[in-house]
Design a protein around this motif. Sequence first.
Motif, PDB file in Angstrom:
ATOM      1  N   PHE A   1      34.846  39.227  55.559  1.00 27.29           N
ATOM      2  CA  PHE A   1      35.289  40.581  55.241  1.00 27.29           C
ATOM      3  C   PHE A   1      34.908  41.061  53.850  1.00 27.29           C
ATOM      4  CE2 PHE A   1      39.074  39.271  58.080  1.00 27.29           C
ATOM      5  CZ  PHE A   1      38.350  39.550  59.227  1.00 27.29           C
ATOM      6  N   GLY A   2      34.372  40.185  53.009  1.00 25.08           N
ATOM      7  CA  GLY A   2      34.073  40.578  51.637  1.00 25.08           C
ATOM      8  C   GLY A   2      35.319  40.541  50.768  1.00 25.08           C
ATOM      9  N   GLU A   3      35.135  40.790  49.458  1.00 22.88           N
ATOM     10  CA  GLU A   3      36.240  40.650  48.504  1.00 22.88           C
ATOM     11  C   GLU A   3      37.394  41.595  48.808  1.00 22.88           C
ATOM     12  OE1 GLU A   3      37.202  41.160  43.715  1.00 22.88           O
ATOM     13  OE2 GLU A   3      35.144  41.365  44.457  1.00 22.88           O
ATOM     14  N   HIS A   4      37.102  42.913  48.924  1.00 24.09           N
ATOM     15  CA  HIS A   4      38.195  43.865  49.179  1.00 24.09           C
ATOM     16  C   HIS A   4      38.810  43.639  50.555  1.00 24.09           C
ATOM     17  CE1 HIS A   4      37.721  45.911  45.471  1.00 24.09           C
ATOM     18  NE2 HIS A   4      36.563  46.502  45.766  1.00 24.09           N
ATOM     19  N   GLY A   5      37.958  43.315  51.554  1.00 28.01           N
ATOM     20  CA  GLY A   5      38.475  43.057  52.890  1.00 28.01           C
ATOM     21  C   GLY A   5      39.389  41.849  52.921  1.00 28.01           C
ATOM     22  N   ALA A   6      39.043  40.814  52.134  1.00 28.21           N
ATOM     23  CA  ALA A   6      39.887  39.616  52.088  1.00 28.21           C
ATOM     24  C   ALA A   6      41.248  39.943  51.480  1.00 28.21           C
ATOM     25  CB  ALA A   6      39.189  38.523  51.284  1.00 28.21           C
ATOM     26  N   ARG A   7      41.283  40.823  50.495  1.00 26.75           N
ATOM     27  CA  ARG A   7      42.563  41.229  49.916  1.00 26.75           C
ATOM     28  C   ARG A   7      43.399  42.004  50.934  1.00 26.75           C
ATOM     29  NH1 ARG A   7      43.180  41.589  44.158  1.00 26.75           N
ATOM     30  NH2 ARG A   7      41.616  40.322  43.110  1.00 26.75           N
ATOM     31  N   LEU A   8      42.746  42.871  51.697  1.00 24.66           N
ATOM     32  CA  LEU A   8      43.472  43.607  52.732  1.00 24.66           C
ATOM     33  C   LEU A   8      43.979  42.655  53.812  1.00 24.66           C
ATOM     34  CD1 LEU A   8      41.137  46.717  53.069  1.00 24.66           C
ATOM     35  CD2 LEU A   8      43.488  46.728  52.223  1.00 24.66           C
ATOM     36  N   ALA A   9      43.189  41.632  54.142  1.00 24.38           N
ATOM     37  CA  ALA A   9      43.623  40.662  55.141  1.00 24.38           C
ATOM     38  C   ALA A   9      44.871  39.925  54.666  1.00 24.38           C
ATOM     39  CB  ALA A   9      42.497  39.666  55.422  1.00 24.38           C
ATOM     40  N   ALA A  10      44.923  39.582  53.379  1.00 26.10           N
ATOM     41  CA  ALA A  10      46.113  38.924  52.833  1.00 26.10           C
ATOM     42  C   ALA A  10      47.333  39.826  52.960  1.00 26.10           C
ATOM     43  CB  ALA A  10      45.880  38.567  51.368  1.00 26.10           C
ATOM     44  N   LEU A  11      47.167  41.089  52.617  1.00 22.07           N
ATOM     45  CA  LEU A  11      48.275  42.041  52.715  1.00 22.07           C
ATOM     46  C   LEU A  11      48.750  42.160  54.159  1.00 22.07           C
ATOM     47  CD1 LEU A  11      49.962  44.283  51.218  1.00 22.07           C
ATOM     48  CD2 LEU A  11      48.212  45.879  52.013  1.00 22.07           C
ATOM     49  N   LEU A  12      47.807  42.247  55.089  1.00 17.51           N
ATOM     50  CA  LEU A  12      48.150  42.380  56.501  1.00 17.51           C
ATOM     51  C   LEU A  12      48.942  41.164  56.980  1.00 17.51           C
ATOM     52  CD1 LEU A  12      47.550  44.101  59.151  1.00 17.51           C
ATOM     53  CD2 LEU A  12      45.671  42.488  59.518  1.00 17.51           C
ATOM     54  N   LEU A  13      48.412  39.967  56.735  1.00 17.61           N
ATOM     55  CA  LEU A  13      49.046  38.752  57.243  1.00 17.61           C
ATOM     56  C   LEU A  13      50.466  38.575  56.702  1.00 17.61           C
ATOM     57  CD1 LEU A  13      46.184  36.100  57.136  1.00 17.61           C
ATOM     58  CD2 LEU A  13      47.361  36.956  59.155  1.00 17.61           C
ATOM     59  N   LEU A  14      50.675  38.938  55.444  1.00 13.41           N
ATOM     60  CA  LEU A  14      51.955  38.651  54.803  1.00 13.41           C
ATOM     61  C   LEU A  14      52.955  39.790  54.900  1.00 13.41           C
ATOM     62  CD1 LEU A  14      50.598  36.660  51.747  1.00 13.41           C
ATOM     63  CD2 LEU A  14      51.861  35.758  53.711  1.00 13.41           C
ATOM     64  N   THR A  15      52.612  40.856  55.627  1.00 14.74           N
ATOM     65  CA  THR A  15      53.574  41.949  55.806  1.00 14.74           C
ATOM     66  C   THR A  15      53.830  42.301  57.266  1.00 14.74           C
ATOM     67  OG1 THR A  15      51.822  43.623  55.571  1.00 14.74           O
ATOM     68  CG2 THR A  15      53.031  43.008  53.567  1.00 14.74           C
ATOM     69  N   LEU A  16      53.085  41.717  58.193  1.00 17.20           N
ATOM     70  CA  LEU A  16      53.361  41.955  59.603  1.00 17.20           C
ATOM     71  C   LEU A  16      54.634  41.226  60.025  1.00 17.20           C
ATOM     72  CD1 LEU A  16      49.816  41.677  61.235  1.00 17.20           C
ATOM     73  CD2 LEU A  16      51.251  43.727  61.124  1.00 17.20           C
ATOM     74  N   ARG A  17      55.228  41.676  61.110  1.00 10.91           N
ATOM     75  CA  ARG A  17      56.404  40.997  61.657  1.00 10.91           C
ATOM     76  C   ARG A  17      55.967  39.675  62.266  1.00 10.91           C
ATOM     77  NH1 ARG A  17      60.076  40.700  66.283  1.00 10.91           N
ATOM     78  NH2 ARG A  17      58.499  41.550  67.705  1.00 10.91           N
ATOM     79  N   GLY A  18      56.627  38.604  61.868  1.00 13.35           N
ATOM     80  CA  GLY A  18      56.308  37.307  62.448  1.00 13.35           C
ATOM     81  C   GLY A  18      55.920  36.294  61.397  1.00 13.35           C
ATOM     82  N   THR A  19      55.553  35.109  61.865  1.00 15.23           N
ATOM     83  CA  THR A  19      55.212  34.000  60.989  1.00 15.23           C
ATOM     84  C   THR A  19      53.720  34.006  60.691  1.00 15.23           C
ATOM     85  OG1 THR A  19      56.998  32.671  61.948  1.00 15.23           O
ATOM     86  CG2 THR A  19      55.284  31.494  60.730  1.00 15.23           C
ATOM     87  N   PRO A  20      53.332  34.097  59.415  1.00 16.80           N
ATOM     88  CA  PRO A  20      51.908  34.023  59.079  1.00 16.80           C
ATOM     89  C   PRO A  20      51.474  32.591  58.800  1.00 16.80           C
ATOM     90  CG  PRO A  20      53.150  34.762  57.169  1.00 16.80           C
ATOM     91  CD  PRO A  20      54.158  34.466  58.259  1.00 16.80           C
ATOM     92  N   THR A  21      50.225  32.288  59.122  1.00 13.29           N
ATOM     93  CA  THR A  21      49.634  30.997  58.775  1.00 13.29           C
ATOM     94  C   THR A  21      48.427  31.233  57.887  1.00 13.29           C
ATOM     95  OG1 THR A  21      50.375  29.929  60.819  1.00 13.29           O
ATOM     96  CG2 THR A  21      48.547  28.903  59.668  1.00 13.29           C
ATOM     97  N   LEU A  22      48.421  30.592  56.722  1.00 11.62           N
ATOM     98  CA  LEU A  22      47.339  30.701  55.755  1.00 11.62           C
ATOM     99  C   LEU A  22      46.522  29.412  55.766  1.00 11.62           C
ATOM    100  CD1 LEU A  22      49.395  32.144  52.743  1.00 11.62           C
ATOM    101  CD2 LEU A  22      48.321  33.408  54.630  1.00 11.62           C
ATOM    102  N   TYR A  23      45.267  29.517  55.363  1.00 12.78           N
ATOM    103  CA  TYR A  23      44.375  28.360  55.274  1.00 12.78           C
ATOM    104  C   TYR A  23      44.106  28.065  53.811  1.00 12.78           C
ATOM    105  CZ  TYR A  23      40.144  25.545  56.224  1.00 12.78           C
ATOM    106  OH  TYR A  23      39.206  24.542  56.291  1.00 12.78           O
ATOM    107  N   TYR A  24      44.197  26.777  53.447  1.00 15.92           N
ATOM    108  CA  TYR A  24      44.044  26.392  52.043  1.00 15.92           C
ATOM    109  C   TYR A  24      42.797  27.066  51.441  1.00 15.92           C
ATOM    110  CZ  TYR A  24      39.872  23.508  52.374  1.00 15.92           C
ATOM    111  OH  TYR A  24      38.563  23.101  52.516  1.00 15.92           O
ATOM    112  N   GLY A  25      42.914  27.509  50.219  1.00 15.89           N
ATOM    113  CA  GLY A  25      41.775  28.087  49.514  1.00 15.89           C
ATOM    114  C   GLY A  25      41.546  29.550  49.763  1.00 15.89           C
ATOM    115  N   ASP A  26      42.077  30.096  50.856  1.00 16.27           N
ATOM    116  CA  ASP A  26      41.914  31.536  51.075  1.00 16.27           C
ATOM    117  C   ASP A  26      42.628  32.323  49.990  1.00 16.27           C
ATOM    118  OD1 ASP A  26      40.232  31.414  53.234  1.00 16.27           O
ATOM    119  OD2 ASP A  26      41.787  31.685  54.752  1.00 16.27           O
ATOM    120  N   GLU A  27      43.663  31.716  49.408  1.00 15.09           N
ATOM    121  CA  GLU A  27      44.363  32.399  48.316  1.00 15.09           C
ATOM    122  C   GLU A  27      43.500  32.487  47.058  1.00 15.09           C
ATOM    123  OE1 GLU A  27      45.822  28.064  47.764  1.00 15.09           O
ATOM    124  OE2 GLU A  27      45.037  29.359  49.367  1.00 15.09           O
TER     125      GLU A  27
END
Length: 552
Positions: free
Chosen positions: A336-362
């Motif tokens: 997704f590129g730099e800005h897209g990756a930031r939007l993906a983080a926002l999406l995953l951590l604000t949707l209803r439900g349990t998010p799963t992150l992958y090491y290093g994506d942060e």
Amino acid sequence: MRWWQTGVIYEVFLRSFADASGDGVGDVQGVIQRLPYLEWLGVDVIWLSPLYPSPMRDSGYDVTDLCDVHPALGTLADMDQLLKEAHGRGLRVVLDLVINHTSAEHPWFQRSRSSREDPYRNWYIWRDPAPDGGAPNNWQSVTGGSAWSFDEHTGQYYLHSFLPFQPDLNWREPQVREAVHDVVRFWLDRGVDGFRIDMVDFLVKDADFRDEPPNLDYDPSPDKPWYSSWYQNQHIYSSNHPDCHGAIKELRALIDSYGDRVAIGELDFHTPLADQLTYFGDDDELHLPFNFGLVPLPFTAEALRSYIDEYDTKIGQHWPNYTLGNHDLPRIASRFGEHGARLAALLLLTLRGTPTLYYGDELGMTNVTVPPEQIQDPWEDRQPGSGRDPARSPMPWDGGHHAGFSTVEPWLPLGPNRQHHVAAQAQDPASPLTLYRRLLTLRRSSRALVGGEYRSIAAPDGCFAYLRETPDESMLVALNLTDRETELSLNPRPPARVLLSTRTDLPERGPISGTSLHLAAWEGVVVHVGTPARPEPWPDLAAPATPREPAT
């Protein structure tokens, strides 16, 4: 709410996270040493990739003993220490449970292939050749080619849904089920908090081994190398079989007997939503059937809104979950590129439900080019271009030699941008790491973001906006997935306050005057709308988090 509903899961790909032993491979002691970082980051659940004894021909997904730890990764005493220290920090630990198949070097399979009369013969799936001497049916391996390999010694074929050195267990054999249940008891007795069950929709196959019908929509285009041959058929007999549900119910009942534990299951990425939802059962199967629905979608407002609205509606009384990355997928920042990756983080951590992150994506880690002589993933040999090594490079912790991951050359090459390591990003208020930490802090402090209802709202073209609401709190999340500025009506909902923006290169914003919200290109925001009755002051997350070194 249960801990697996309120928490954030963080996948640790063990071999690439942190090396404490100095052999270039991550290990359990490395995770123990980095527990302060995970606590500082703000995640709640550690999902460990397979740590069992294994020939390591497939990064541990070829297991020879499910009740021990690979010597290169640690010991059972190390695992006991990890569980104790993680629990002491309020962190849960979930193990990757590989029970669809074993390694061909597992003692069970060695006995099984030794003779047709051996008591272990029926622990795996053996079939006579077809009349022409070929494979028993047309089933395909996920990694390409036939799912059957011929064994000269006993004159039969054995089934492997994945790589030929990963023979499938026969889940229709009661002794197999009991042996796996013993494994589950072994780890639950040691204190693990649950399991992520690998390829749970493959456990039980068609008893009659019928040929699978062709997939009339089969597309062998080169942009889908992982699935080019796998998807030439409809997989109605070799995976997602109705009889899988009985096996899962037995596992769930056993896990539930230990109290507050969790059963998570991996499903094929392309499992239709209707089939995916059946793995909840009547709340007697999986707590969380892993939802990969966002992965194949174009990263556009229209596609995201359509899928999330449907999923959130159809899931009913069950608990949703989302992910965008793991050890089998290209890195989010590379997709997704730099800005897209930031939007993906926002999406995953604000949707209803349990998010799963992958090491290093942060950290905004990207795929790493792996020279041919360093390739580890056997998928690359079977289907060039499908290798998963580029998304498994070691975690960069600091600016030292080997990026603080190890004292020697790591098992896979480090990324080219080694300056983007944890130590540097922790001091940078504009870094991806700071964004993730602020998002996790905001999520933890908000009743609406943790447990509130989800409702998408009208938004300009290219913008996806939704509300997360409880009776006393309302949060608006808006993502502009275009390269142009836009305005979102607040309808009118003053007073409103921007708590967080993904565009840290823009001036900080706080209270919103007027009835519209300005969004820059590729910007996502979280807005506190209304005046909730809160007994404690709302955290001032509109300002950058105070930079500080994560405890290590």
